[in-house]
Design a protein around this motif. Sequence first.
Motif, mmCIF file in Angstrom:
data_model
loop_
_atom_site.group_PDB
_atom_site.id
_atom_site.type_symbol
_atom_site.label_atom_id
_atom_site.label_comp_id
_atom_site.label_asym_id
_atom_site.label_seq_id
_atom_site.Cartn_x
_atom_site.Cartn_y
_atom_site.Cartn_z
ATOM 1 N N PHE A 25 2.022 -4.096 25.654
ATOM 2 C CA PHE A 25 2.610 -2.906 25.319
ATOM 3 C C PHE A 25 3.269 -3.101 24.159
ATOM 4 O O PHE A 25 3.224 -2.105 23.292
ATOM 5 C CB PHE A 25 3.578 -2.366 26.396
ATOM 6 C CG PHE A 25 2.647 -2.073 27.814
ATOM 7 C CD1 PHE A 25 1.755 -1.346 28.026
ATOM 8 C CD2 PHE A 25 2.967 -3.019 28.910
ATOM 9 C CE1 PHE A 25 0.804 -1.080 29.103
ATOM 10 C CE2 PHE A 25 2.376 -2.797 30.057
ATOM 11 C CZ PHE A 25 1.612 -1.875 30.235
ATOM 12 N N PHE A 26 3.881 -4.162 23.810
ATOM 13 C CA PHE A 26 4.375 -4.476 22.691
ATOM 14 C C PHE A 26 3.549 -4.260 21.541
ATOM 15 O O PHE A 26 3.736 -3.575 20.404
ATOM 16 C CB PHE A 26 5.171 -5.845 22.404
ATOM 17 C CG PHE A 26 5.836 -5.930 21.215
ATOM 18 C CD1 PHE A 26 6.920 -5.435 20.874
ATOM 19 C CD2 PHE A 26 5.122 -6.411 20.060
ATOM 20 C CE1 PHE A 26 7.561 -5.617 19.475
ATOM 21 C CE2 PHE A 26 6.046 -6.866 18.814
ATOM 22 C CZ PHE A 26 6.955 -6.373 18.447
ATOM 23 N N GLU A 27 2.186 -4.901 21.433
ATOM 24 C CA GLU A 27 1.221 -4.701 20.362
ATOM 25 C C GLU A 27 0.436 -3.455 20.408
ATOM 26 O O GLU A 27 0.221 -2.806 19.290
ATOM 27 C CB GLU A 27 0.072 -5.777 20.798
ATOM 28 C CG GLU A 27 0.544 -7.145 20.460
ATOM 29 C CD GLU A 27 1.171 -7.258 18.900
ATOM 30 O OE1 GLU A 27 0.495 -6.772 17.801
ATOM 31 O OE2 GLU A 27 2.078 -7.893 18.707
ATOM 32 N N ALA A 28 0.537 -2.645 21.567
ATOM 33 C CA ALA A 28 0.070 -1.640 21.534
ATOM 34 C C ALA A 28 0.922 -0.504 20.709
ATOM 35 O O ALA A 28 0.332 0.207 19.927
ATOM 36 C CB ALA A 28 -0.104 -0.998 22.854
ATOM 37 N N HIS A 29 2.217 -0.871 21.091
ATOM 38 C CA HIS A 29 3.156 -0.186 20.147
ATOM 39 C C HIS A 29 3.219 -0.286 18.735
ATOM 40 O O HIS A 29 3.109 0.590 18.001
ATOM 41 C CB HIS A 29 4.489 -0.181 20.796
ATOM 42 C CG HIS A 29 5.586 -0.412 19.785
ATOM 43 N ND1 HIS A 29 5.917 -1.699 19.496
ATOM 44 C CD2 HIS A 29 6.478 0.414 19.192
ATOM 45 C CE1 HIS A 29 6.948 -1.768 18.825
ATOM 46 N NE2 HIS A 29 7.364 -0.531 18.574
ATOM 47 N N GLU A 30 3.032 -1.447 18.297
ATOM 48 C CA GLU A 30 2.872 -1.923 16.991
ATOM 49 C C GLU A 30 1.755 -1.551 16.329
ATOM 50 O O GLU A 30 1.826 -1.145 15.168
ATOM 51 C CB GLU A 30 3.105 -3.466 17.028
ATOM 52 C CG GLU A 30 4.172 -4.036 17.294
ATOM 53 C CD GLU A 30 5.410 -4.076 16.244
ATOM 54 O OE1 GLU A 30 4.979 -4.262 15.128
ATOM 55 O OE2 GLU A 30 6.324 -3.348 16.473
ATOM 56 N N VAL A 31 0.562 -1.642 16.675
ATOM 57 C CA VAL A 31 -0.670 -1.187 16.152
ATOM 58 C C VAL A 31 -0.797 0.423 15.832
ATOM 59 O O VAL A 31 -1.325 0.673 14.878
ATOM 60 C CB VAL A 31 -1.985 -1.847 17.019
ATOM 61 C CG1 VAL A 31 -2.175 -0.761 18.213
ATOM 62 C CG2 VAL A 31 -3.176 -1.675 16.025
#
Length: 131
Positions: A25-31
């Motif tokens: 979820f962190f990377e989903a939000h970042e991308v």
Amino acid sequence: MSFDDPIEFPAEYLAYFDRFNDRDFFEAHEVLEDLWVVEVGELRDYYKGLIMIAAAFHQWRRGRCRGAYKLFRDGRAYLATYPALYQGFELKGFLAEMDKVFRPLVSRHGQDCPAPSDEQLPWLALVHTAE
């Protein structure tokens, strides 16, 4: 190009769904933030809502229930203004699933509540996209 042709979406948008389904979820939000920061049109709030939902899961997993509750509440409010099917995504169904997943957290107004397991989360998919 006809009305029935698949839609091509930005790579960052597609990556959001991949990262969400990987439960990262962190990377989903970042991308998706990479796309959100340059958007000036109606997609800006749509992206912001999706970002907030992913960030809510990230916070919830870290035990930050109050922050997760607020992110979900606000992200859902952004997304609720869009049509049921938007940008190739069945948004109405997604929001219904998110309401179920977040119900324990919302009912406790962000008080301590265990985060859902990966198996309890829906699998996200776009419809009618370009190959």
